[in-house]
Design an enzyme around this catalytic site. Sequence first.
Site, PDB file in Angstrom:
ATOM      1  N   ASP A  11     -16.487  -6.903   2.043  1.00 22.73           N
ATOM      2  CA  ASP A  11     -15.226  -6.133   2.681  1.00 22.73           C
ATOM      3  C   ASP A  11     -15.761  -5.572   4.074  1.00 22.73           C
ATOM      4  O   ASP A  11     -16.675  -4.785   4.182  1.00 22.73           O
ATOM      5  CB  ASP A  11     -14.772  -4.876   1.708  1.00 22.73           C
ATOM      6  CG  ASP A  11     -13.552  -4.202   2.338  1.00 22.73           C
ATOM      7  OD1 ASP A  11     -12.688  -3.756   1.435  1.00 22.73           O
ATOM      8  OD2 ASP A  11     -13.328  -4.050   3.395  1.00 22.73           O
ATOM      9  N   ASP A 108      -9.550  -8.826   4.981  1.00 20.39           N
ATOM     10  CA  ASP A 108     -10.810  -8.344   5.401  1.00 20.39           C
ATOM     11  C   ASP A 108     -11.857  -8.402   4.116  1.00 20.39           C
ATOM     12  O   ASP A 108     -12.975  -7.834   4.178  1.00 20.39           O
ATOM     13  CB  ASP A 108     -10.814  -7.175   6.269  1.00 20.39           C
ATOM     14  CG  ASP A 108     -10.901  -6.042   5.239  1.00 20.39           C
ATOM     15  OD1 ASP A 108     -10.194  -6.111   4.207  1.00 20.39           O
ATOM     16  OD2 ASP A 108     -11.644  -4.909   5.454  1.00 20.39           O
ATOM     17  N   GLU A 109     -11.376  -9.076   3.201  1.00 22.74           N
ATOM     18  CA  GLU A 109     -12.120  -9.293   1.867  1.00 22.74           C
ATOM     19  C   GLU A 109     -12.300 -10.676   1.081  1.00 22.74           C
ATOM     20  O   GLU A 109     -11.353 -11.221   1.198  1.00 22.74           O
ATOM     21  CB  GLU A 109     -11.836  -8.063   1.097  1.00 22.74           C
ATOM     22  CG  GLU A 109     -10.695  -8.272   0.332  1.00 22.74           C
ATOM     23  CD  GLU A 109     -10.336  -7.329  -0.551  1.00 22.74           C
ATOM     24  OE1 GLU A 109     -11.119  -6.685  -1.319  1.00 22.74           O
ATOM     25  OE2 GLU A 109      -9.008  -6.451  -0.514  1.00 22.74           O
TER      26      GLU A 109
HETATM   27  P1  DGT Z   1     -12.932   0.119   5.221  1.00 26.06           P
HETATM   28  O1  DGT Z   1     -12.895  -0.922   4.309  1.00 26.06           O
HETATM   29  O2  DGT Z   1     -12.688   1.230   4.109  1.00 26.06           O
HETATM   30  O3  DGT Z   1     -14.260   0.380   5.684  1.00 26.06           O
HETATM   31  O4  DGT Z   1     -11.653   0.194   5.952  1.00 26.06           O
HETATM   32  P2  DGT Z   1     -10.523  -0.824   6.302  1.00 26.06           P
HETATM   33  O5  DGT Z   1      -9.874  -0.305   7.598  1.00 26.06           O
HETATM   34  O6  DGT Z   1     -11.389  -2.054   6.507  1.00 26.06           O
HETATM   35  O7  DGT Z   1      -9.561  -0.871   5.155  1.00 26.06           O
HETATM   36  P3  DGT Z   1      -9.157  -1.912   3.995  1.00 26.06           P
HETATM   37  O8  DGT Z   1     -10.527  -2.960   3.724  1.00 26.06           O
HETATM   38  O9  DGT Z   1      -8.718  -1.335   3.074  1.00 26.06           O
HETATM   39  O10 DGT Z   1      -8.162  -2.588   4.850  1.00 26.06           O
HETATM   40  C1  DGT Z   1      -8.493  -3.654   6.011  1.00 26.06           C
HETATM   41  C2  DGT Z   1      -7.434  -3.519   6.943  1.00 26.06           C
HETATM   42  O11 DGT Z   1      -6.268  -3.678   6.453  1.00 26.06           O
HETATM   43  C3  DGT Z   1      -7.619  -2.411   7.663  1.00 26.06           C
HETATM   44  O12 DGT Z   1      -8.516  -2.352   8.838  1.00 26.06           O
HETATM   45  C4  DGT Z   1      -6.152  -2.145   8.153  1.00 26.06           C
HETATM   46  C5  DGT Z   1      -5.118  -2.902   7.044  1.00 26.06           C
HETATM   47  N1  DGT Z   1      -4.749  -1.705   5.997  1.00 26.06           N
HETATM   48  C6  DGT Z   1      -5.326  -1.150   5.265  1.00 26.06           C
HETATM   49  N2  DGT Z   1      -4.606  -0.212   4.542  1.00 26.06           N
HETATM   50  C7  DGT Z   1      -3.335  -0.267   5.402  1.00 26.06           C
HETATM   51  C8  DGT Z   1      -2.106   0.357   5.135  1.00 26.06           C
HETATM   52  O13 DGT Z   1      -2.095   1.452   4.422  1.00 26.06           O
HETATM   53  N3  DGT Z   1      -1.229  -0.124   6.215  1.00 26.06           N
HETATM   54  C9  DGT Z   1      -1.353  -1.117   7.029  1.00 26.06           C
HETATM   55  N4  DGT Z   1      -0.466  -1.243   7.822  1.00 26.06           N
HETATM   56  N5  DGT Z   1      -2.452  -1.634   7.122  1.00 26.06           N
HETATM   57  C10 DGT Z   1      -3.432  -1.210   6.352  1.00 26.06           C
HETATM   58 MG    MG Z   2     -12.291  -3.105   4.938  1.00 22.44          MG
END
Ligand code: DGT
Ligand code: MG
Length: 363
Positions: A11, A108-109
């Site tokens: 991820d 992203d995963e």
């Molecule tokens: P992490 O994995 O906790 O380091 O952080 P992220 O940002 O990679 O979070 P993740 O893996 O849950 O989600 C991947 C991408 O999906 C994130 O960069 C932005 C998008 N995303 C995540 N949650 C939301 C949301 O609630 N709303 C929207 N529009 N996009 C989201």
């Molecule tokens: Mg992520």
Amino acid sequence: MAWLRCILHIDLDAFYASVEEVVNPDLAGLPIIVVMGEANTQRGAVATASYAARRFGVHSAMPVGQARKLCPQGVYLPVRHGLYEEHSQKVMDLLRQQTPLIEQVSIDECYADITALQGELDGPQIAAQWQELVKTQTGLGASVGVAANKLVAKMASGHNKPSGLTVVEPGYEAEFLSPMPVGDLYGVGPKWAARLNSLGVMTVGDLAAADLDILRENFGPHLGQDLQERAAGRSSETVITSRETKSLSAERTFFEDTYNRAELWRHIQQMSEELAGRLHKQELLARTIAIKLRFNNWRTITRAITLASPTDLADEIAFAAGGLMRMAWKRGTPLRLLGVRVSNFSETGAPRQLLFPYSYRTR
Ligand code: DGT
Ligand code: MG
């Protein structure tokens, strides 16, 4: 020592924000906040925040106004879906060069079955090597979970973010999961978590030790048993590679219920582009297009249409999805979630019917 079965869950860290840093290195290390909706007003919500921004308490789904209060010095950027999709593909391609046994599950995963790659290096060593590879080749940080099955690998990758490498040795699955809140167990939604809590089941360990009869009474015979299996860290799902993929989907969850027709249409177009890109990449054509709508009372419906001719074109997917919207969505009804799914695949090489029953282009 080689593992009998070794699965990775990979991820990417703070994905959208990390891509913004990669394409603009001046931003490296700054508190970056990627906003969906309107970045310059109070409307809109945080899609993701870089880890530097998370230190101020900013997180996904937070209204942008609140984020600006917590982190006024943050760099606020609008989402750029196309850009993230490009970088996502780059990572997935890189991993597919290592093994075809990759299952991408979101932008992203992905999962990887690396059982057969073990030799000189064991599973955890391969995982560390891939993590480094992703970093050097794409500039993106990834967190990796290593376990004997998908469920536990998924739980492990989230355990130590960012840049974590969490290994759950075979036989230690239940012990690893045991202290986690039951709602964190992948597959247990908030509704079930509340139900379990009301039965006194607070942690995953409680669930593993719960009376099976009580679980069956409350969740039905199959689900009750399944929940307990998962709590013990047992799961037999296999890694499904793209060749075997049955459908591809994209979804948007709205932080504020959305009923603006133009905005919904924009999301449909973006998601259709995303899906068309993935279809194209995998050399697939889809014949069935579906939409998913969730209303603000959580009622969820799906509607599907099968085209006379399969497609991998964004405009055609969007047009079909738009048509379904017109039938299923009454104007002005607030939506909490909107999704598009394509399925019923054939391969690009397969003969393609040339005469379209409707030839259309969307605006
Ligand atoms: P992490 O994995 O906790 O380091 O952080 P992220 O940002 O990679 O979070 P993740 O893996 O849950 O989600 C991947 C991408 O999906 C994130 O960069 C932005 C998008 N995303 C995540 N949650 C939301 C949301 O609630 N709303 C929207 N529009 N996009 C989201
Ligand atoms: Mg992520």
